[in-house]
Design an enzyme around this catalytic site. Structure first.
Site, PDB file in Angstrom:
ATOM      1  N   PRO A 192      -4.772  11.764   3.491  1.00 35.58           N
ATOM      2  CA  PRO A 192      -5.325  11.333   2.205  1.00 35.58           C
ATOM      3  C   PRO A 192      -6.841  11.134   2.275  1.00 35.58           C
ATOM      4  O   PRO A 192      -7.399  10.891   3.344  1.00 35.58           O
ATOM      5  CB  PRO A 192      -4.645   9.972   1.953  1.00 35.58           C
ATOM      6  CG  PRO A 192      -3.548   9.860   2.963  1.00 35.58           C
ATOM      7  CD  PRO A 192      -3.962  10.719   4.124  1.00 35.58           C
ATOM      8  N   ILE A 243      -4.596   0.668  10.729  1.00 30.71           N
ATOM      9  CA  ILE A 243      -5.669  -0.282  10.406  1.00 30.71           C
ATOM     10  C   ILE A 243      -7.028   0.405  10.525  1.00 30.71           C
ATOM     11  O   ILE A 243      -7.138   1.473  11.131  1.00 30.71           O
ATOM     12  CB  ILE A 243      -5.667  -1.513  11.349  1.00 30.71           C
ATOM     13  CG1 ILE A 243      -5.846  -1.087  12.822  1.00 30.71           C
ATOM     14  CG2 ILE A 243      -4.398  -2.346  11.179  1.00 30.71           C
ATOM     15  CD1 ILE A 243      -6.244  -2.232  13.739  1.00 30.71           C
ATOM     16  N   GLY A 250       0.789  -1.228   0.000  1.00 35.67           N
ATOM     17  CA  GLY A 250       0.000   0.000   0.000  1.00 35.67           C
ATOM     18  C   GLY A 250       0.824   1.283   0.000  1.00 35.67           C
ATOM     19  O   GLY A 250       1.853   1.392  -0.674  1.00 35.67           O
ATOM     20  N   GLN A 296     -16.840   5.094  11.233  1.00 37.05           N
ATOM     21  CA  GLN A 296     -15.401   5.192  11.551  1.00 37.05           C
ATOM     22  C   GLN A 296     -15.143   6.045  12.795  1.00 37.05           C
ATOM     23  O   GLN A 296     -14.174   6.801  12.815  1.00 37.05           O
ATOM     24  CB  GLN A 296     -14.647   5.796  10.363  1.00 37.05           C
ATOM     25  CG  GLN A 296     -14.626   4.899   9.130  1.00 37.05           C
ATOM     26  CD  GLN A 296     -13.531   5.271   8.160  1.00 37.05           C
ATOM     27  OE1 GLN A 296     -13.331   6.458   7.898  1.00 37.05           O
ATOM     28  NE2 GLN A 296     -12.824   4.292   7.622  1.00 37.05           N
ATOM     29  N   TYR A 345     -11.650   4.998  14.027  1.00 37.60           N
ATOM     30  CA  TYR A 345     -10.592   5.390  13.080  1.00 37.60           C
ATOM     31  C   TYR A 345     -10.467   6.923  13.004  1.00 37.60           C
ATOM     32  O   TYR A 345      -9.356   7.462  13.054  1.00 37.60           O
ATOM     33  CB  TYR A 345     -10.936   4.801  11.712  1.00 37.60           C
ATOM     34  CG  TYR A 345      -9.924   5.043  10.628  1.00 37.60           C
ATOM     35  CD1 TYR A 345      -8.715   4.351  10.602  1.00 37.60           C
ATOM     36  CD2 TYR A 345     -10.172   5.955   9.613  1.00 37.60           C
ATOM     37  CE1 TYR A 345      -7.794   4.565   9.586  1.00 37.60           C
ATOM     38  CE2 TYR A 345      -9.261   6.176   8.588  1.00 37.60           C
ATOM     39  CZ  TYR A 345      -8.069   5.473   8.585  1.00 37.60           C
ATOM     40  OH  TYR A 345      -7.157   5.685   7.579  1.00 37.60           O
TER      41      TYR A 345
HETATM   42  P1  NDP Z   1      -2.571  -1.305   4.138  1.00 34.05           P
HETATM   43  O1  NDP Z   1      -3.564  -2.114   4.883  1.00 34.05           O
HETATM   44  O2  NDP Z   1      -2.383  -1.552   2.692  1.00 34.05           O
HETATM   45  O3  NDP Z   1      -1.127  -1.430   4.856  1.00 34.05           O
HETATM   46  C1  NDP Z   1      -1.038  -1.290   6.246  1.00 34.05           C
HETATM   47  C2  NDP Z   1       0.394  -1.509   6.703  1.00 34.05           C
HETATM   48  O4  NDP Z   1       0.434  -1.359   8.131  1.00 34.05           O
HETATM   49  C3  NDP Z   1       0.909  -2.896   6.385  1.00 34.05           C
HETATM   50  O5  NDP Z   1       2.246  -2.809   5.984  1.00 34.05           O
HETATM   51  C4  NDP Z   1       0.804  -3.630   7.725  1.00 34.05           C
HETATM   52  O6  NDP Z   1       1.826  -4.629   7.867  1.00 34.05           O
HETATM   53  C5  NDP Z   1       1.088  -2.498   8.700  1.00 34.05           C
HETATM   54  N1  NDP Z   1       0.539  -2.806  10.030  1.00 34.05           N
HETATM   55  C6  NDP Z   1      -0.753  -2.872  10.410  1.00 34.05           C
HETATM   56  N2  NDP Z   1      -0.837  -3.219  11.707  1.00 34.05           N
HETATM   57  C7  NDP Z   1       0.436  -3.376  12.172  1.00 34.05           C
HETATM   58  C8  NDP Z   1       1.001  -3.732  13.429  1.00 34.05           C
HETATM   59  N3  NDP Z   1       0.250  -3.988  14.502  1.00 34.05           N
HETATM   60  N4  NDP Z   1       2.356  -3.805  13.517  1.00 34.05           N
HETATM   61  C9  NDP Z   1       3.135  -3.545  12.460  1.00 34.05           C
HETATM   62  N5  NDP Z   1       2.656  -3.184  11.237  1.00 34.05           N
HETATM   63  C10 NDP Z   1       1.323  -3.108  11.096  1.00 34.05           C
HETATM   64  O7  NDP Z   1      -2.969   0.223   4.422  1.00 34.05           O
HETATM   65  P2  NDP Z   1      -2.730   1.562   3.537  1.00 34.05           P
HETATM   66  O8  NDP Z   1      -1.484   1.496   2.783  1.00 34.05           O
HETATM   67  O9  NDP Z   1      -3.986   1.884   2.850  1.00 34.05           O
HETATM   68  O10 NDP Z   1      -2.629   2.640   4.715  1.00 34.05           O
HETATM   69  C11 NDP Z   1      -1.404   3.184   5.176  1.00 34.05           C
HETATM   70  C12 NDP Z   1      -1.735   4.348   6.101  1.00 34.05           C
HETATM   71  O11 NDP Z   1      -2.467   5.355   5.388  1.00 34.05           O
HETATM   72  C13 NDP Z   1      -2.628   3.942   7.284  1.00 34.05           C
HETATM   73  O12 NDP Z   1      -2.225   4.647   8.429  1.00 34.05           O
HETATM   74  C14 NDP Z   1      -4.006   4.386   6.839  1.00 34.05           C
HETATM   75  O13 NDP Z   1      -4.855   4.636   7.931  1.00 34.05           O
HETATM   76  C15 NDP Z   1      -3.671   5.659   6.059  1.00 34.05           C
HETATM   77  N6  NDP Z   1      -4.696   6.049   5.111  1.00 34.05           N
HETATM   78  C16 NDP Z   1      -5.095   5.184   4.101  1.00 34.05           C
HETATM   79  C17 NDP Z   1      -6.096   5.572   3.222  1.00 34.05           C
HETATM   80  C18 NDP Z   1      -6.580   4.688   2.120  1.00 34.05           C
HETATM   81  O14 NDP Z   1      -7.642   4.997   1.531  1.00 34.05           O
HETATM   82  N7  NDP Z   1      -5.874   3.629   1.751  1.00 34.05           N
HETATM   83  C19 NDP Z   1      -6.726   6.901   3.333  1.00 34.05           C
HETATM   84  C20 NDP Z   1      -6.222   7.714   4.412  1.00 34.05           C
HETATM   85  C21 NDP Z   1      -5.233   7.294   5.249  1.00 34.05           C
HETATM   86  P3  NDP Z   1       1.540  -6.215   7.929  1.00 34.05           P
HETATM   87  O15 NDP Z   1       2.145  -6.753   6.667  1.00 34.05           O
HETATM   88  O16 NDP Z   1       2.264  -6.652   9.120  1.00 34.05           O
HETATM   89  O17 NDP Z   1       0.048  -6.393   8.026  1.00 34.05           O
END
Ligand code: NDP
Length: 246
Positions: A185, A93, A16, A152, A155
């Site tokens: 975003p 998350i 992501g 949400q 969140y």
């Molecule tokens: P993804 O679900 O694609 O990726 C999330 C990442 O966070 C993964 O690499 C995951 O790793 C890691 N992660 C989650 N929980 C943990 C944990 N407990 N310990 C370590 N690593 C963890 O999410 P996005 O790329 O979409 O989101 C990235 C950020 O952007 C987030 O903070 C999200 O809230 C924010 N965001 C996203 C939007 C969207 O529409 N996509 C919009 C606005 C903000 P693992 O491989 O271990 O699961």
């Protein structure tokens, strides 16, 4: 617009937005430490791609909700690289559910990951930035933290907390040459949206003036810019990047 040869740590960069940010910094000639909760085929693939661009880069794995695991993981990073110059608090998350049906567990896990996780990591890596007299901290907040969103409450509260965190920390650390900013975003095309029903997604996209989701690379460009010398006067900002959706 170069941030060359800095040490960059991107939490949650197995996929992501985090993956795109890690690759963006590696392409600019920086050393990148990627991170996820555990090694997975996708996290190993990101590291392989990053190492091709920046061979000294490496990965670290720990659960950001566990302060002891964060301390051990960050200690490993510090022993290998000395200190981190650029920290991107990206891991996050969702647990989307109407407030009337939301459990304490739904609330806690989102707060622990999105807010406490960023707190634990920043606590470990900020002293090195202060000692070096330069640093960049970037938080991934969200449009949901700026205006709230249906289903949400957990969140949105966590992402609003990150904006307050950003603005207060920016005031405290400006004197050490460190800037702190939040990226907010709108919808970004990643796995985090996988449980959103198609009809609701279509309704949301119709409300976005640019008529589409963002690609992760479009968010990564802003993160790389915020760390660049050209962005040196930007601090304490919560920057929307949402296709005009408000
Ligand atoms: P993804 O679900 O694609 O990726 C999330 C990442 O966070 C993964 O690499 C995951 O790793 C890691 N992660 C989650 N929980 C943990 C944990 N407990 N310990 C370590 N690593 C963890 O999410 P996005 O790329 O979409 O989101 C990235 C950020 O952007 C987030 O903070 C999200 O809230 C924010 N965001 C996203 C939007 C969207 O529409 N996509 C919009 C606005 C903000 P693992 O491989 O271990 O699961």
């Amino acid at each position: 617009m170069k941030t060359k040869e800095k040490i960059v740590f991107v939490t949650g960069s197995s996929r992501g937005i985090g993956r795109a940010i890690a690759l963006g910094f590696a392409r600019e000639g920086n050393i990148v430490v990627t991170h996820a909760s555990h090694p997975s085929p996708e996290s190993k693939d990101v590291l392989r791609q990053i190492k091709r661009l920046s061979p000294k880069s490496n990965a670290v794995y720990f659960d950001i909700t566990d302060p002891n695991a964060v301390a051990r993981g960050c200690a490993k990073v510090i022993s290998q690289f000395g200190h981190i110059d650029i920290l991107v608090n990206n891991a996050g998350i969702v647990r989307n559910v109407l407030f009337t049906k939301m459990s304490g567990e739904d609330w806690d896990i989102v707060m622990k990951t999105n807010v406490y996780g960023a707190f634990f990591v920043t606590k470990q890596l900020l002293p090195g930035m202060i000692a070096s007299g330069w640093g960049r901290i970037i938080f991934l907040s969200s449009i949901s933290g700026q205006r709230g969103d249906f289903g949400q409450t957990n969140y949105s509260a966590s992402k609003a907390a990150l904006i307050g965190f950003t603005k207060s920390l920016a005031k405290e650390v400006a004197r050490f040459g460190i800037t702190v900013n939040a990226i907010c975003p709108g919808l970004v095309d990643t796995e985090i949206l996988k449980d959103v029903p198609t009809s609701y997604m279509e309704t949301m996209i119709k409300q976005i003036p640019l008529g589409r989701k963002a690609q992760p690379e479009e968010i990564a460009s802003l993160a790389v810019y915020l760390a660049s010398p050209q962005a040196g006067y930007i601090t304490g900002a919560a920057i929307p990047i949402n296709g005009g959706w408000m």
